[in-house]
Design a protein around this motif. Structure first.
Motif, PDB file in Angstrom:
ATOM      1  N   ASN A 120      -9.427 -13.725  -6.111  1.00 43.60           N
ATOM      2  CA  ASN A 120      -9.734 -15.141  -6.329  1.00 43.60           C
ATOM      3  C   ASN A 120      -8.480 -15.957  -6.059  1.00 43.60           C
ATOM      4  N   SER A 121      -8.234 -16.195  -4.786  1.00 43.08           N
ATOM      5  CA  SER A 121      -7.029 -16.929  -4.385  1.00 43.08           C
ATOM      6  C   SER A 121      -7.292 -17.588  -3.038  1.00 43.08           C
ATOM      7  N   SER A 122      -6.362 -18.424  -2.630  1.00 42.89           N
ATOM      8  CA  SER A 122      -6.525 -19.101  -1.348  1.00 42.89           C
ATOM      9  C   SER A 122      -6.236 -18.167  -0.171  1.00 42.89           C
ATOM     10  N   ASN A 123      -5.565 -17.033  -0.435  1.00 45.14           N
ATOM     11  CA  ASN A 123      -5.254 -16.109   0.650  1.00 45.14           C
ATOM     12  C   ASN A 123      -5.534 -14.656   0.225  1.00 45.14           C
ATOM     13  N   PRO A 124      -6.830 -14.291   0.132  1.00 45.93           N
ATOM     14  CA  PRO A 124      -7.163 -12.935  -0.324  1.00 45.93           C
ATOM     15  C   PRO A 124      -6.642 -11.834   0.594  1.00 45.93           C
ATOM     16  N   LYS A 125      -6.532 -12.110   1.889  1.00 45.09           N
ATOM     17  CA  LYS A 125      -6.034 -11.091   2.820  1.00 45.09           C
ATOM     18  C   LYS A 125      -4.578 -10.740   2.504  1.00 45.09           C
ATOM     19  N   GLU A 126      -3.801 -11.733   2.161  1.00 50.18           N
ATOM     20  CA  GLU A 126      -2.398 -11.510   1.801  1.00 50.18           C
ATOM     21  C   GLU A 126      -2.322 -10.662   0.519  1.00 50.18           C
ATOM     22  N   ILE A 127      -3.203 -10.943  -0.422  1.00 46.50           N
ATOM     23  CA  ILE A 127      -3.231 -10.171  -1.672  1.00 46.50           C
ATOM     24  C   ILE A 127      -3.606  -8.720  -1.371  1.00 46.50           C
ATOM     25  N   LEU A 128      -4.615  -8.536  -0.515  1.00 47.33           N
ATOM     26  CA  LEU A 128      -5.011  -7.170  -0.137  1.00 47.33           C
ATOM     27  C   LEU A 128      -3.835  -6.414   0.477  1.00 47.33           C
ATOM     28  N   GLN A 129      -3.071  -7.091   1.322  1.00 43.46           N
ATOM     29  CA  GLN A 129      -1.907  -6.463   1.961  1.00 43.46           C
ATOM     30  C   GLN A 129      -0.860  -6.071   0.914  1.00 43.46           C
ATOM     31  N   LYS A 130      -0.591  -6.977  -0.011  1.00 42.85           N
ATOM     32  CA  LYS A 130       0.400  -6.690  -1.058  1.00 42.85           C
ATOM     33  C   LYS A 130      -0.052  -5.519  -1.932  1.00 42.85           C
ATOM     34  N   LEU A 131      -1.337  -5.514  -2.305  1.00 46.97           N
ATOM     35  CA  LEU A 131      -1.865  -4.421  -3.125  1.00 46.97           C
ATOM     36  C   LEU A 131      -1.793  -3.099  -2.371  1.00 46.97           C
ATOM     37  N   TYR A 132      -2.144  -3.141  -1.098  1.00 47.60           N
ATOM     38  CA  TYR A 132      -2.108  -1.926  -0.276  1.00 47.60           C
ATOM     39  C   TYR A 132      -0.677  -1.377  -0.209  1.00 47.60           C
ATOM     40  N   ASP A 133       0.263  -2.263   0.096  1.00 51.00           N
ATOM     41  CA  ASP A 133       1.667  -1.844   0.193  1.00 51.00           C
ATOM     42  C   ASP A 133       2.170  -1.273  -1.131  1.00 51.00           C
ATOM     43  N   LYS A 134       1.754  -1.878  -2.224  1.00 51.35           N
ATOM     44  CA  LYS A 134       2.191  -1.459  -3.558  1.00 51.35           C
ATOM     45  C   LYS A 134       1.569  -0.119  -3.961  1.00 51.35           C
ATOM     46  N   ARG A 135       0.331   0.147  -3.525  1.00 50.58           N
ATOM     47  CA  ARG A 135      -0.420   1.303  -4.021  1.00 50.58           C
ATOM     48  C   ARG A 135      -0.496   2.489  -3.067  1.00 50.58           C
ATOM     49  N   ILE A 136      -0.219   2.301  -1.786  1.00 48.87           N
ATOM     50  CA  ILE A 136      -0.457   3.339  -0.778  1.00 48.87           C
ATOM     51  C   ILE A 136       0.212   4.669  -1.142  1.00 48.87           C
ATOM     52  N   ASN A 137       1.457   4.637  -1.554  1.00 46.69           N
ATOM     53  CA  ASN A 137       2.150   5.889  -1.870  1.00 46.69           C
ATOM     54  C   ASN A 137       1.569   6.576  -3.098  1.00 46.69           C
ATOM     55  N   LYS A 138       1.055   5.798  -4.019  1.00 41.94           N
ATOM     56  CA  LYS A 138       0.428   6.367  -5.211  1.00 41.94           C
ATOM     57  C   LYS A 138      -0.877   7.068  -4.839  1.00 41.94           C
ATOM     58  N   TYR A 139      -1.678   6.440  -3.979  1.00 44.83           N
ATOM     59  CA  TYR A 139      -2.914   7.089  -3.517  1.00 44.83           C
ATOM     60  C   TYR A 139      -2.578   8.421  -2.848  1.00 44.83           C
ATOM     61  N   LYS A 140      -1.604   8.364  -1.943  1.00 41.57           N
ATOM     62  CA  LYS A 140      -1.247   9.564  -1.175  1.00 41.57           C
ATOM     63  C   LYS A 140      -0.679  10.670  -2.074  1.00 41.57           C
ATOM     64  N   LYS A 141       0.031  10.276  -3.115  1.00 45.73           N
ATOM     65  CA  LYS A 141       0.679  11.227  -4.020  1.00 45.73           C
ATOM     66  C   LYS A 141      -0.341  12.086  -4.782  1.00 45.73           C
ATOM     67  N   ILE A 142      -1.468  11.502  -5.138  1.00 47.84           N
ATOM     68  CA  ILE A 142      -2.438  12.243  -5.956  1.00 47.84           C
ATOM     69  C   ILE A 142      -3.635  12.773  -5.166  1.00 47.84           C
TER      70      ILE A 142
END
Length: 167
Positions: A120-142
């Protein structure tokens, strides 16, 4: 056998979970839906009324609840990896499948949805990118297996997963 599906918002966890549930004849435990049922509130309402930290605590409680189930598919929320406790739980599970997806695909699959409070923001794509960057290594780790949900339809991906478990 219990299969956990992890990955970002819009990667197909719920949809693929439904198909796997049907194809493998297992119950589906969709964490977000179970939380909504249990609290009688939507995810949006939980975030709005109680905040993200409260939601993450409830999410852990329901993840633990899924451990009590025997034969099922567990579809998690995109932020399941935000908690160290959740990472430790999932690290010890045998079948954790990471449904990876490009941010463009995530955006396409989530745009127009009012069910995703973090977008819920004016730039959801940017939020998705930030979340992806923040979480990608955690997903891969487990993850024990990784599939790119962009490269095939939900049905094709589910069938590929089913074929692995039917070998």
């Amino acid at each position: 056998m219990k299969i956990f599906l992890i990955g970002p918002m819009g990667s197909g966890k719920s949809k693929i979970g439904k198909i796997l549930s049907s194809e493998l004849n297992k119950d589906l435990f969709d964490l977000d839906k179970e939380i909504e049922k249990g609290l009688n509130l939507s995810i949006n309402e939980i975030f709005k009324l109680k905040g993200e930290a409260y939601f993450r605590g409830i999410e852990t409680k329901y993840l633990k609840k899924s451990l009590e189930l025997k034969d099922c598919i567990v579809s998690t929320g995109g932020g399941i990896v935000e908690s160290e406790e959740n990472l430790n739980i999932l690290k010890n599970e045998k079948y954790v499948i990471f449904l990876n997806s490009k941010v463009d695909s995530q955006f396409k699959n989530t745009k127009g949805s009012d069910k995703r409070p973090l977008l819920n923001s004016s730039n959801p794509k940017e939020i998705l990118q930030k979340l992806y960057d923040k979480r990608i290594n955690k997903y891969k780790k487990i993850a024990k297996m990784e599939f790119f949900s962009d490269s095939m339809s939900n049905e094709e991906l589910a069938n590929k997963i089913v074929s692995i478990f039917n070998e």
